[in-house]
Write a protein that holds these residues in place. Structure first.
Motif, PDB file in Angstrom:
ATOM      1  N   LEU A  46       0.819  -1.214   0.000  1.00 32.09           N
ATOM      2  CA  LEU A  46       0.000   0.000   0.000  1.00 32.09           C
ATOM      3  C   LEU A  46       0.854   1.267   0.000  1.00 32.09           C
ATOM      4  N   GLU A  53      -3.365   8.561   3.422  1.00 29.26           N
ATOM      5  CA  GLU A  53      -4.496   9.115   2.682  1.00 29.26           C
ATOM      6  C   GLU A  53      -5.768   8.318   2.973  1.00 29.26           C
ATOM      7  N   SER A  54      -5.636   7.013   3.077  1.00 29.40           N
ATOM      8  CA  SER A  54      -6.787   6.168   3.396  1.00 29.40           C
ATOM      9  C   SER A  54      -7.340   6.502   4.777  1.00 29.40           C
ATOM     10  N   ASP A 114       2.338   6.641   2.199  1.00 31.11           N
ATOM     11  CA  ASP A 114       1.536   7.794   1.797  1.00 31.11           C
ATOM     12  C   ASP A 114       0.091   7.394   1.523  1.00 31.11           C
ATOM     13  N   ARG A 115      -0.085   6.267   0.846  1.00 36.44           N
ATOM     14  CA  ARG A 115      -1.451   5.795   0.556  1.00 36.44           C
ATOM     15  C   ARG A 115      -2.163   5.383   1.842  1.00 36.44           C
TER      16      ARG A 115
END
Length: 328
Positions: A201, A208-209, A204-205
């Motif tokens: 993932l 954001e999630s 950073d993702r």
């Protein structure tokens, strides 16, 4: 290979898993049904080298189908990895009149059994017992279903605390090489994010999630992390990173560890163990050797040891897509 089998040895090896006792019971009682002698081998390959055997009959395995762990104990054996160690094991088996084996365990167990069978032309069959479900040739290994139920129950309890205190919990579950446990319990427990080795993932993702979840009105979050996830060095590094970048959350870590291995096996695992034990013994009596008994399309199937050991179990891509939709 085809020779008359008069006595079958059964052993458990590697990490214990719920359902191993049910499998031992099935092997012993199938031997009794076919009027074949059966011996339990204590402490896996180590006990085999030492001749630590006990004759077993149908009554020897009463009241164990519901018990976790393994009554035959388990141990890892460095000596069995050597030709000298395997020769000692063969001599002890011969002295005891044991002329075939059912081994219950994971890929290390099957590797040892495969080499031993090849060296001494010795009939061997395997039953997959590991909560990680990381064996090729079966959709379910013994203990996997029980572990899922155990973990979901724990996550449900942790969510109560997370909701009460507006906290983010990282919950680490077993799965060094595969994310079967994490993916299934993540969906089953309604986790906001699921981190598995098969899907990177990225930090950073992940942030954001979590921010997206926060914006949608969620005051707490559960992130299920397989121990083999590659995003950070470990789950505590993930905690530190999120705390540094999302100060609105109190972040906690819960490593479930070996509690996932314990407990009474589920009905599914008890039935699966019973089916696998019957098939393993009857295939030996039919002259088969060096196979693992697995579950494919709800039927018992045989996979050669070499494929079971070298093959890779694959993550359920449909379930992965379901998890992405559910975490929206």
């Amino acid at each position: 290979m085809s020779k008359t089998i008069k006595k079958i040895g059964v052993m458990t090896s590697g990490g214990d898993s719920p359902g191993m006792n049910a499998a031992v019971r099935s092997v012993v009682r199938t031997c009794a049904y076919h009027r074949i002698a059966c011996a339990g081998i204590y402490r896996g390959f180590e006990g085999m080298i030492e001749g630590d055997f006990i004759d077993m009959d149908a009554r020897s395995v009463k009241d164990i189908i519901n018990k976790g762990g393994t009554i035959l104990k388990s141990a890892r054996s460095k000596e069995f990895r050597t030709p000298e160690g395997r020769k000692k094991a063969y001599d002890k088996l011969t002295e005891a009149g044991i002329d075939a084996l059912v081994t219950i365990g994971g890929d290390g167990t099957f590797t040892g059994a495969m080499i031993f069978g090849q060296e001494y032309d010795f009939p061997v069959m395997g039953i997959p017992g590991t909560i990680d479900n990381d064996i090729f040739g079966t959709t379910h290994t013994l203990g996997y279903d029980t572990a899922l139920n155990t973990v979901v129950e724990v996550i449900d309890k942790i969510r109560d605390t997370a909701s009460s205190h507006n906290r983010l919990f990282f919950i680490e579950v077993m799965g060094r090489d595969v994310g079967h446990i994490a993916l299934n319990v993540g969906v089953g427990a309604g986790a906001e994010e699921i981190l598995i080795p098969e899907e990177d993932l990225g930090l950073d993702r992940l942030l954001e999630s979590l921010r997206r979840s926060k914006r949608s009105g969620k005051s707490s979050s559960i992130v299920v992390v397989a121990e083999g996830d590659k995003i950070g060095k470990n789950v505590f590094e993930l905690k530190d990173y999120v705390e540094a970048n999302m100060t609105e959350y109190e972040v906690r870590v819960s490593v479930l560890g070996h509690m996932q291995r314990g407990g009474s096996p589920s009905c599914f695992d008890r039935v699966l163990a019973s089916r696998m034990g019957v098939r393993a013994v009857e295939e030996l009596l039919n002259g088969k050797t060096a196979y693992m008994v697995g579950l494919l399309n709800d039927k018992m199937a045989l996979t050669p040891f070499e494929q079971a050991v070298k093959g890779k179990s694959k993550i359920n891509m449909e379930l992965l897509r379901v998890s992405e939709i559910m975490t929206t």
